[in-house]
Design a protein around this motif. Sequence first.
Motif, PDB file in Angstrom:
ATOM      1  N   VAL A 175       0.836  -1.200   0.000  1.00 48.81           N
ATOM      2  CA  VAL A 175       0.000   0.000   0.000  1.00 48.81           C
ATOM      3  C   VAL A 175       0.868   1.246   0.000  1.00 48.81           C
ATOM      4  N   SER A 181       4.152  -0.737  -5.744  1.00 51.59           N
ATOM      5  CA  SER A 181       2.881  -0.236  -5.246  1.00 51.59           C
ATOM      6  C   SER A 181       1.735  -1.032  -5.858  1.00 51.59           C
ATOM      7  N   GLU A 183      -0.735   0.173  -7.577  1.00 43.36           N
ATOM      8  CA  GLU A 183      -0.960   0.651  -8.949  1.00 43.36           C
ATOM      9  C   GLU A 183       0.016   0.010  -9.925  1.00 43.36           C
ATOM     10  N   VAL A 208      -8.664   3.098   6.980  1.00 44.21           N
ATOM     11  CA  VAL A 208      -8.548   4.000   5.830  1.00 44.21           C
ATOM     12  C   VAL A 208      -7.746   3.370   4.697  1.00 44.21           C
ATOM     13  N   LEU A 209      -6.822   2.465   5.019  1.00 42.93           N
ATOM     14  CA  LEU A 209      -6.051   1.824   3.957  1.00 42.93           C
ATOM     15  C   LEU A 209      -6.951   0.998   3.051  1.00 42.93           C
ATOM     16  N   GLN A 211     -10.102   1.532   2.449  1.00 43.69           N
ATOM     17  CA  GLN A 211     -10.867   2.471   1.622  1.00 43.69           C
ATOM     18  C   GLN A 211     -10.026   2.920   0.425  1.00 43.69           C
ATOM     19  N   LYS A 212      -8.760   3.182   0.680  1.00 46.21           N
ATOM     20  CA  LYS A 212      -7.852   3.583  -0.395  1.00 46.21           C
ATOM     21  C   LYS A 212      -7.700   2.465  -1.425  1.00 46.21           C
ATOM     22  N   ALA A 215     -10.768   2.158  -3.647  1.00 44.89           N
ATOM     23  CA  ALA A 215     -10.824   3.273  -4.595  1.00 44.89           C
ATOM     24  C   ALA A 215      -9.845   3.067  -5.746  1.00 44.89           C
ATOM     25  N   GLN A 216      -8.627   2.588  -5.445  1.00 44.36           N
ATOM     26  CA  GLN A 216      -7.635   2.354  -6.489  1.00 44.36           C
ATOM     27  C   GLN A 216      -8.070   1.249  -7.437  1.00 44.36           C
TER      28      GLN A 216
END
Length: 402
Positions: A175, A181, A183, A208-209, A211-212, A215-216
């Motif tokens: 993350v 990464s 991505e 929160v990780l 959630q990130k 989203a990615q």
Amino acid sequence: MSTPRSHHGILFVGHGSRDAQAIAEVHRFVDAYREAHPERRVGLGFVELTEPALPEALDAIASEVPEVLVVPLFLFTAKHVKNDIPLALATARENHPGVRFLAVKAFGVHPDLAQLAFERTQARTGPLSPQDAARTVVVMLGRGSSDPDANGDFYKLTRLYAEGRGFAQVQPAFVGIAKPSLEEALEWMARARPERILVAPYLLFTGVLLQKIHAQVALFAERYPWLRAEVAPHLADGSMAPLVQHVDRRIEEALAGGVPLPCDGCQYRVPLAGLQKNVGGLKALLWSIRHRETHTQAAPHPHAHRAMEKHVLVCGNADCAERGSVALIEALRRKLKEVGKGRTVRITRTACMGRCGEGPTVAVYPDGIWYRGVTEADAQELVEEHLVGDRLVSRLVDNIMQ
């Protein structure tokens, strides 16, 4: 009939989060453990961001039981497990001399955890035929750490996960902090033209990780609509029983005398490839302090505050803490307040300074003076002579780095 109480107290230590859902999930795990072990006094504390803080949680449970097992709710052994928890334990042992404190290993690398991660994967995909598995790639996603030891353990766990599953490929990614990464890994996997890409977050709790991550992956799915991209559940998203069983295993190891902190891959003690300069010395200190104080990647920036005249670094790792560095830090700060008015001197607790067995170790910069074997009784002389009077305390000098 009431259940007999055990003399063991279990204190779980979480990272802490500003995300209410993440903290609720931690409490759900602790409640599951209490239900499985009604005979044990079970507590919970956090390293940062969330109450109760670890020192207060240690004090509370130590007032109730003669033996406390401290169980880190961390998947791998990195900064918090190597430094913050041992330092808090050193203080607790001083404050509660009649209580026995035992440190339990982090979750670590174990086949049962790899199996649990695979079961969470199956919760998303259902049973896959060999043909379907061969057309599926998995991005195993870890948190990422500045500690190579933890990142290496994650790669090993990923390999255990991949063995015998029949996936086209299992690609480890992170993350943040470490590479590759998420991505980057998704882009690489897309070039392999699988039918499905499954992101498996190897994270203990939500937050929160996650959630990130969602989203990615959603953005990736928009760019590659012909690929089926999904996110599997994380480890605590489901029955807590496997996690409770693994914690029981780690506790039994600790009670049997298992070593809680292996250092075979510690970048501050072993010259790892490309990181040889991090063994002891100033490099290790600066990396540790930077992460502890900012929790971000360092970058040049203007300072609005007065520049420090001196920065005092005191080793707070397990070995030095056992030799009294915690009390030394407090004594230095108290004396500095008394006699150092108007001086811009900062005293910072650090991770391992590479002088194990010779501490407590103190370094003063920009003077480049390293002291060893410094005790609480030396605090007054060190402050008055060096920090205020700019005179070395020669009897304590270990090295002069000029």
